[in-house]
Write a protein that holds these residues in place. Structure first.
Motif, mmCIF file in Angstrom:
data_model
loop_
_atom_site.group_PDB
_atom_site.id
_atom_site.type_symbol
_atom_site.label_atom_id
_atom_site.label_comp_id
_atom_site.label_asym_id
_atom_site.label_seq_id
_atom_site.Cartn_x
_atom_site.Cartn_y
_atom_site.Cartn_z
ATOM 1 N N LEU A 37 -2.561 -19.894 7.581
ATOM 2 C CA LEU A 37 -3.314 -19.450 6.412
ATOM 3 C C LEU A 37 -3.450 -20.585 5.415
ATOM 4 O O LEU A 37 -2.523 -21.393 5.241
ATOM 5 N N SER A 38 -4.605 -20.647 4.739
ATOM 6 C CA SER A 38 -4.769 -21.614 3.652
ATOM 7 C C SER A 38 -3.999 -21.110 2.425
ATOM 8 O O SER A 38 -3.588 -19.946 2.373
ATOM 9 N N ASP A 39 -3.819 -21.975 1.442
ATOM 10 C CA ASP A 39 -3.116 -21.558 0.221
ATOM 11 C C ASP A 39 -3.841 -20.403 -0.463
ATOM 12 O O ASP A 39 -3.222 -19.467 -0.960
ATOM 13 N N SER A 40 -5.175 -20.470 -0.491
ATOM 14 C CA SER A 40 -5.926 -19.404 -1.168
ATOM 15 C C SER A 40 -5.811 -18.085 -0.393
ATOM 16 O O SER A 40 -5.747 -17.001 -0.985
ATOM 17 N N GLU A 41 -5.738 -18.175 0.907
ATOM 18 C CA GLU A 41 -5.560 -16.951 1.707
ATOM 19 C C GLU A 41 -4.173 -16.353 1.489
ATOM 20 O O GLU A 41 -4.019 -15.136 1.371
ATOM 21 N N THR A 42 -3.172 -17.207 1.420
ATOM 22 C CA THR A 42 -1.817 -16.718 1.133
ATOM 23 C C THR A 42 -1.775 -16.043 -0.229
ATOM 24 O O THR A 42 -1.170 -14.972 -0.398
ATOM 25 N N ALA A 43 -2.446 -16.674 -1.213
ATOM 26 C CA ALA A 43 -2.474 -16.099 -2.563
ATOM 27 C C ALA A 43 -3.174 -14.736 -2.562
ATOM 28 O O ALA A 43 -2.734 -13.794 -3.236
ATOM 29 N N LEU A 44 -4.246 -14.631 -1.792
ATOM 30 C CA LEU A 44 -4.957 -13.337 -1.706
ATOM 31 C C LEU A 44 -4.032 -12.237 -1.183
ATOM 32 O O LEU A 44 -4.017 -11.118 -1.696
ATOM 33 N N LEU A 45 -3.245 -12.582 -0.157
ATOM 34 C CA LEU A 45 -2.370 -11.567 0.451
ATOM 35 C C LEU A 45 -1.171 -11.242 -0.433
ATOM 36 O O LEU A 45 -0.614 -10.147 -0.338
ATOM 37 N N ASN A 46 -0.782 -12.182 -1.278
ATOM 38 C CA ASN A 46 0.407 -11.964 -2.112
ATOM 39 C C ASN A 46 0.102 -11.375 -3.484
ATOM 40 O O ASN A 46 1.019 -11.115 -4.258
ATOM 41 N N GLN A 47 -1.175 -11.181 -3.789
ATOM 42 C CA GLN A 47 -1.527 -10.703 -5.136
ATOM 43 C C GLN A 47 -1.108 -9.238 -5.322
ATOM 44 O O GLN A 47 -0.781 -8.520 -4.369
ATOM 45 N N ALA A 48 -1.118 -8.800 -6.585
ATOM 46 C CA ALA A 48 -0.749 -7.416 -6.910
ATOM 47 C C ALA A 48 -1.769 -6.440 -6.324
ATOM 48 O O ALA A 48 -2.945 -6.762 -6.142
ATOM 49 N N LYS A 49 -1.273 -5.237 -6.030
ATOM 50 C CA LYS A 49 -2.151 -4.174 -5.527
ATOM 51 C C LYS A 49 -2.031 -2.956 -6.432
ATOM 52 O O LYS A 49 -0.976 -2.711 -7.016
ATOM 53 N N LEU A 50 -3.112 -2.191 -6.471
ATOM 54 C CA LEU A 50 -3.132 -0.967 -7.275
ATOM 55 C C LEU A 50 -3.816 0.141 -6.477
ATOM 56 O O LEU A 50 -4.749 -0.127 -5.708
#
Ligand code: FE2
Length: 561
Positions: free
Chosen positions: A411-424
């Protein structure tokens, strides 16, 4: 006794001599109105079956007289009523809007019965009902229903359930809707002959009674109720949209008066018109039903008795309001059931010996969580092609990253960040808006090692999800029914249903399956080994001629804990 009989005979003769006789007062004074026309305009219904009793319901009114109607009622084991097993007398009085409810006792478990009401020579339609089983039970079949909206279309789903082989129908609320005749879901109401009555948004006891009466005047509703006992709870629209304990989105005190007065009117009309076993506190409708040793069905009120005010998702993603909204959402004392009901259901589950603990309740309990990047893109008020394209890109970027992770790809850094972001959760009127309360309830089931099934309505679409703790531990499964007639996501999203389904199933981790566009009901077949949920959809609500869509293999889903 003899005198009374003679007097009655005389009155019958007088009445038959002159049909135009204005004899109401005279007849009343003599203690009977047997010769006047009595109408049973809304059929019969039964509900809240136990192993030895069931609530019977009807509405009875003299054609041109406002007096109470004295009724007798009978329960028989045969449709000819040659074997009457329970009977009594009751009244349909102006105080109850001419509705009548009785608790028919002395019945045997797991038996089909026939029932009727009589007023003099006039007899109601015959209803069929069934008591609950006791002891060792090999299978129970339930229909699960919600969101029957009269102006939106015909109640073909009711018709199907009435003809089905289910033992009991469980109605999870939105049995009526409160809107004015030109309000929600009324686009085709006039052409279908289903314009809401009264024409105004319902506010008073008289309004709520009229609206209940209109729904029960429906031919398919009558057929449904005459054939199946129901176990019902209210959702918001039996009051008004997005009700919580002290108010509602669709209630404006400045112009519509006190919410508590409106709520009391709605509660009174509900108890008058629904075959529910009413206790001394009519605001309290949570209650349990045991199907032998197989199922304990706990019916909950997530709507009116203990719910704290909903949080707006726009506040959660608005920097100016975010901190306060997050604090309220994550409060450990935030309530959906209220403390008393929560303790009650915890005790009910702890003391039940049944194989399955089933919660019959209104709103989705499963985590329907979306990454904030997608919610922000989709919550924009900008509906320009560019904004919609940005929304689609947010979804596809997230799904691409999720798929790559699932395949073990780099995964790229931006993809990792997308998966690790908050969810609601996308709908904070559901359990997603009450996370601490959900965690407590699900933890209780986990600690007790109960086999948990949760039923839900409210959304107008069909869902099958895992129920998990915040740790990720699976606790049970949720089976959520579509609507009888209210419009679902297809009415709000411009995307094709298959694409909506792909987005939800792709993005939401705990969601196993959903249907985004069809009306129907959920048929549950429960055995000691498994719970099978089968979603039965119909092809139209715009005509009383309809077909049942043959379920695909994927629309028959099994939970075997
Ligand atoms: Fe609804």
């Amino acid at each position: 006794m003899k005198n009374n009989q003679a007097r009655r005979d005389f009155l019958i003769r007088v009445s038959s001599i002159s049909a135009a006789l204005t004899a109401g007062g005279i007849l009343s004074a003599c203690g009977g109105n047997e010769t006047l026309m009595v109408n049973f305009d809304y059929g019969v219904a039964s509900g809240d079956p136990l192993s030895d009793k069931v609530i019977l319901w009807t509405h009875a009114k003299y054609q041109d007289l406002s007096d109470a109607v004295v009724l007798t009622w009978q329960v028989a084991s045969d449709i000819e009523f040659s074997k009457i097993v329970s009977s009594g007398s009751a009244q349909a009085s102006p105080d109850s809007g001419y509705t009548c409810k009785v608790d028919a006792t002395g019945l045997s478990p797991n038996q089909t019965y026939f029932y009727r009401f009589k007023a003099g020579q006039h007899t109601s339609p015959i209803g069929k009902t069934k008591t609950l089983p006791i002891g060792s039970v090999s299978e129970v079949k339930l229909a699960v229903l919600s969101c029957s909206n009269y102006p939106a279309g015909f109640f073909n789903v009711y018709s199907e359930v009435g003809r089905s082989d289910v033992d009991v129908a469980v109605h999870l609320g939105d049995y009526i809707y409160e809107y004015a005749a030109t309000g929600y879901a009324s686009d085709t109401a006039a052409s279908l002959g289903r314009t809401s009555v009264p024409a105004n948004e319902i506010l008073t006891l008289s309004d709520y009674r009229m609206r209940h009466a209109q729904y029960k005047s429906d031919a398919d509703s009558k057929q449904f109720h005459a054939n199946k006992p129901i176990i019902a709870v209210w959702d918001d629209h039996e009051f008004t949209n997005d009700t919580y304990k002290d108010g509602a989105e669709n209630h404006t005190p400045a112009t519509e008066g006190s919410f508590s007065v409106r709520k009391a009117a709605a509660i009174q009309a509900y108890h008058e018109w629904m075959p529910i076993r009413s206790g001394s506190d009519k605001a309290k409708i949570y209650r349990s039903f045991n199907f032998g040793n197989l199922i304990s069905l706990h019916m909950l009120d997530t709507r009116s008795i203990g719910r704290d005010l909903q949080i707006e998702i726009t506040d959660l993603i608005n920097p100016a309001k975010q901190a306060a909204a997050v604090a309220a959402l994550s409060s450990p004392t935030r309530q959906l059931l209220g403390t008393e009901q929560l303790q009650w259901v915890q005790t009910q589950m702890a003391t039940s010996q049944a194989t399955w603990q089933v919660l019959g309740q209104q709103v989705l309990m499963a985590r329907m969580e979306f990454p904030v990047s997608i919610l922000q893109a989709l919550n924009s008020s900008d509906t320009s092609p560019q904004a919609l394209a940005a929304g689609e890109k947010a979804i596809s970027d997230y799904l691409t990253a999720k798929t790559k992770k699932g395949l073990g790809m780099q995964l790229s850094d931006s993809e990792t960040a997308l998966l690790n972001q908050a969810k609601l959760g996308y709908n904070l009127d559901a359990w997603d808006g009450y996370p601490a309360a959900r965690e407590i309830l699900l933890s209780t089931a986990a600690q007790l090692k109960k086999r948990l099934v949760v039923l839900a309505g409210d959304t107008h679409n069909a869902w099958h999800s895992n129920l998990t703790l915040m740790s990720g531990q699976k606790v049970g499964e949720e089976f959520a029914t579509s609507s009888v007639s209210s419009p679902g996501l297809e009415a709000y999203l411009a995307l094709p249903p298959a694409q909506v389904k792909a987005i939800f199933e792709g993005v939401v981790n705990d969601l196993k399956w959903m249907d985004s566009s069809r009306r129907g009901y959920l048929k549950l077949s429960i055995t000691p080994a498994q719970v099978q949920g089968e979603w039965l959809f119909i092809d139209t609500i715009s005509s009383r001629t309809y077909k049942v869509v043959t379920p695909t293999a994927n629309e028959k889903r099994i939970y075997s804990a």
